[in-house]
Design a protein around this motif. Structure first.
Motif, PDB file in Angstrom:
ATOM      1  N   ARG A 261     -20.822 -30.631  12.148  1.00 64.86           N
ATOM      2  CA  ARG A 261     -21.504 -29.418  11.712  1.00 64.86           C
ATOM      3  C   ARG A 261     -21.421 -28.337  12.784  1.00 64.86           C
ATOM      4  O   ARG A 261     -21.535 -28.614  13.976  1.00 64.86           O
ATOM      5  CB  ARG A 261     -22.967 -29.737  11.410  1.00 64.86           C
ATOM      6  CG  ARG A 261     -23.741 -28.582  10.768  1.00 64.86           C
ATOM      7  CD  ARG A 261     -25.175 -28.977  10.498  1.00 64.86           C
ATOM      8  NE  ARG A 261     -25.230 -30.170   9.682  1.00 64.86           N
ATOM      9  CZ  ARG A 261     -25.901 -31.266  10.029  1.00 64.86           C
ATOM     10  NH1 ARG A 261     -26.548 -31.315  11.184  1.00 64.86           N
ATOM     11  NH2 ARG A 261     -25.908 -32.310   9.243  1.00 64.86           N
ATOM     12  N   PRO A 262     -21.221 -27.075  12.388  1.00 65.61           N
ATOM     13  CA  PRO A 262     -21.165 -25.986  13.372  1.00 65.61           C
ATOM     14  C   PRO A 262     -22.475 -25.876  14.150  1.00 65.61           C
ATOM     15  O   PRO A 262     -23.546 -26.213  13.643  1.00 65.61           O
ATOM     16  CB  PRO A 262     -20.940 -24.742  12.509  1.00 65.61           C
ATOM     17  CG  PRO A 262     -20.408 -25.250  11.214  1.00 65.61           C
ATOM     18  CD  PRO A 262     -21.010 -26.596  11.019  1.00 65.61           C
ATOM     19  N   THR A 263     -22.372 -25.379  15.376  1.00 64.17           N
ATOM     20  CA  THR A 263     -23.569 -25.227  16.218  1.00 64.17           C
ATOM     21  C   THR A 263     -23.658 -23.860  16.877  1.00 64.17           C
ATOM     22  O   THR A 263     -24.648 -23.566  17.532  1.00 64.17           O
ATOM     23  CB  THR A 263     -23.584 -26.304  17.318  1.00 64.17           C
ATOM     24  OG1 THR A 263     -22.389 -26.185  18.120  1.00 64.17           O
ATOM     25  CG2 THR A 263     -23.674 -27.702  16.718  1.00 64.17           C
ATOM     26  N   ARG A 264     -22.622 -23.018  16.719  1.00 64.18           N
ATOM     27  CA  ARG A 264     -22.602 -21.741  17.426  1.00 64.18           C
ATOM     28  C   ARG A 264     -22.644 -20.536  16.487  1.00 64.18           C
ATOM     29  O   ARG A 264     -22.287 -19.432  16.872  1.00 64.18           O
ATOM     30  CB  ARG A 264     -21.356 -21.651  18.309  1.00 64.18           C
ATOM     31  CG  ARG A 264     -21.383 -22.652  19.455  1.00 64.18           C
ATOM     32  CD  ARG A 264     -20.123 -22.593  20.284  1.00 64.18           C
ATOM     33  NE  ARG A 264     -20.270 -23.401  21.492  1.00 64.18           N
ATOM     34  CZ  ARG A 264     -19.289 -23.634  22.355  1.00 64.18           C
ATOM     35  NH1 ARG A 264     -18.086 -23.105  22.145  1.00 64.18           N
ATOM     36  NH2 ARG A 264     -19.490 -24.384  23.432  1.00 64.18           N
ATOM     37  N   THR A 265     -23.087 -20.758  15.276  1.00 67.88           N
ATOM     38  CA  THR A 265     -23.118 -19.666  14.306  1.00 67.88           C
ATOM     39  C   THR A 265     -23.967 -18.506  14.798  1.00 67.88           C
ATOM     40  O   THR A 265     -23.616 -17.334  14.610  1.00 67.88           O
ATOM     41  CB  THR A 265     -23.637 -20.173  12.958  1.00 67.88           C
ATOM     42  OG1 THR A 265     -22.940 -21.367  12.586  1.00 67.88           O
ATOM     43  CG2 THR A 265     -23.460 -19.124  11.874  1.00 67.88           C
ATOM     44  N   ARG A 266     -25.092 -18.813  15.420  1.00 66.38           N
ATOM     45  CA  ARG A 266     -26.010 -17.764  15.873  1.00 66.38           C
ATOM     46  C   ARG A 266     -25.302 -16.788  16.819  1.00 66.38           C
ATOM     47  O   ARG A 266     -25.554 -15.575  16.757  1.00 66.38           O
ATOM     48  CB  ARG A 266     -27.226 -18.409  16.555  1.00 66.38           C
ATOM     49  CG  ARG A 266     -28.226 -17.438  17.174  1.00 66.38           C
ATOM     50  CD  ARG A 266     -28.762 -16.417  16.215  1.00 66.38           C
ATOM     51  NE  ARG A 266     -29.260 -17.000  14.971  1.00 66.38           N
ATOM     52  CZ  ARG A 266     -29.678 -16.293  13.944  1.00 66.38           C
ATOM     53  NH1 ARG A 266     -29.630 -14.966  13.990  1.00 66.38           N
ATOM     54  NH2 ARG A 266     -30.114 -16.879  12.851  1.00 66.38           N
ATOM     55  N   ASP A 267     -24.419 -17.282  17.669  1.00 66.83           N
ATOM     56  CA  ASP A 267     -23.690 -16.393  18.581  1.00 66.83           C
ATOM     57  C   ASP A 267     -22.871 -15.364  17.803  1.00 66.83           C
ATOM     58  O   ASP A 267     -22.835 -14.181  18.158  1.00 66.83           O
ATOM     59  CB  ASP A 267     -22.759 -17.210  19.483  1.00 66.83           C
ATOM     60  CG  ASP A 267     -23.522 -18.120  20.422  1.00 66.83           C
ATOM     61  OD1 ASP A 267     -24.687 -17.809  20.722  1.00 66.83           O
ATOM     62  OD2 ASP A 267     -22.958 -19.144  20.856  1.00 66.83           O
TER      63      ASP A 267
END
Length: 402
Positions: A261-267
């Motif tokens: 699962r992606p983890t850096r979307t917020r960036d």
């Protein structure tokens, strides 16, 4: 066979308007140009002019319930603009912004009525367009048909866009890809390609900055394509799309099949604040087909209602939708409906969803921490713990399904 595109303005209307706007006897019509991001008019402005779009594209944005500008539709060449408010004598209800460099002809309200008296068919044709648009109160223009895919990653994105194009064609539409080899083409060539196809997809790779800038000025809506496993690198956006039409910029984050699962979307979201964002596993047909449905305006959203015991029925409803072959491209819910919706949002199968919800809310008793009923019947601490066990620490923006 290619699907037929809806026609928002008849040939007879365009011919009648052309005679009114461009007739040799009418000297009150004026021509002017708008650059991308420039407003034609704003909500609340007096509607004292009828406009006719001759070239380019205009976007309609409406601020409903204080949510900020919401995209309504696209106005294409040959379409009138602002006719409903002008005829009603009211102010405009929406902002109209140039999505690309556009040519507009303007005719004052009183001059239009003078022309309409001389050509009665004009009012009948204009009324037909107004009725067509009024069938859906939220539809002021047509849907976008020209999209730009601009890369913000090192790896090429062409193969991904080609898969999207094939998925668009599988729906029965015609689709054309345009790349940097068209950089020196004349404006008339671009217009001809757009008129000849249902959908046109522009591709700009990361090292094609000049072509990316042209793409940004030529399309109805932009997809920035990045890597889910990397942080964004500046500059994020071509300067051409950092304007009022920026809500029409979406984000697609690609990731390899072996990546979790992606983890850096917020960036990425903080870097350029897209209107929408999508997670795509490279080479996965379901994800590619979902982007194609977004492009063609045929994406399917499912919203689940709240209500404790009723929510368990949603598990069966979701299973029935999948068995019927119905795609789910967006999902949401209220209260317990949101709890159920999170499962498909995380990519759970029907079996996993049933098992996890049964463990968290059936085999356990989530309402056993009774409270003195001043504010609520329970402390809800047990519910919070059960949800933590079921879903873990997941940010909503990292969920594979919007």
């Amino acid at each position: 066979m290619a699907a037929e595109r809806p026609d928002t303005s008849s040939d007879s209307l365009e011919a009648a308007l052309a005679r009114v706007f461009e007739g040799t006897k009418n000297t009150r019509a004026s021509w002017f140009a708008l650059t991308r991001g420039e407003r034609l008019f704003s909500a609340g402005d007096p509607a004292d002019t009828l406009y006719l779009l001759r070239a380019g594209r205009l976007g309609v944005f409406r601020d409903d319930n204080g949510r900020g500008p919401q995209f309504v539709g696209v106005i294409k060449p040959g379409d009138p603009v602002g006719e409903m408010a002008m005829l009603a004598g009211t102010t405009h209800m929406a902002n109209v912004v140039a999505l690309r460099d556009s040519d507009v002809i303007a005719l004052p309200r009183d001059a239009f009525f003078e022309a309409a008296r001389a050509e009665p068919a004009l009012m009948a044709e204009l009324g037909q367009v107004m009725l067509t648009r009024a069938r859906d109160r939220n539809s002021t223009g047509s849907d976008p048909t020209v999209f730009g895919f601009i890369s913000a990653r090192k790896q090429p994105i062409r193969s991904f866009v080609e898969r999207v194009a094939r998925a668009v064609e599988a729906q029965g539409f015609t689709c054309r890809i345009i790349d940097h080899t068209a950089l020196s083409s004349a404006a008339e060539w671009f217009s001809g390609v757009e008129d000849a196809h249902d959908y046109v997809l522009y591709i700009a790779e990361a090292d094609e900055t000049g072509w990316a800038a042209l793409c940004a000025r030529q399309v109805d809506r932009v997809f920035m394509v990045g890597d889910a496993d990397r942080r964004p690198q500046a500059p994020i956006l071509p300067s051409e799309i950092e304007d009022e039409a920026h809500p029409l910029t979406d984000l697609i984050l690609l990731r390899p099949a072996h990546m979790g699962r992606p983890t850096r979307t917020r960036d990425w979201l903080e870097a350029f604040k897209p209107g929408r964002w999508f997670h795509v596993v490279e080479g996965l047909f379901d994800d590619t087909a979902r982007i194609a449905r977004v492009v063609t305006g045929s994406a399917v959203g499912v919203v689940l209602s709240g209500g404790g015991a009723r929510a368990y029925a949603h598990i069966g409803a979701l299973k029935a939708l999948r068995e019927a072959g119905m795609p789910i491209d967006f999902i949401g819910g209220s209260s317990m409906g949101a709890v159920i919706a999170a499962g498909p949002g995380l990519g759970w199968s029907d079996e996993e969803l049933d098992e996890r919800i049964r463990k968290a809310f059936v085999l356990s008793d989530p309402l056993s921490d009774i409270a003195f009923p001043i504010i609520a019947m329970t402390h809800a601490r047990k519910v919070a713990r059960l949800m933590q066990d079921a879903y873990g620490d997941v940010n909503i923006e990292d969920m594979p399904l919007p």
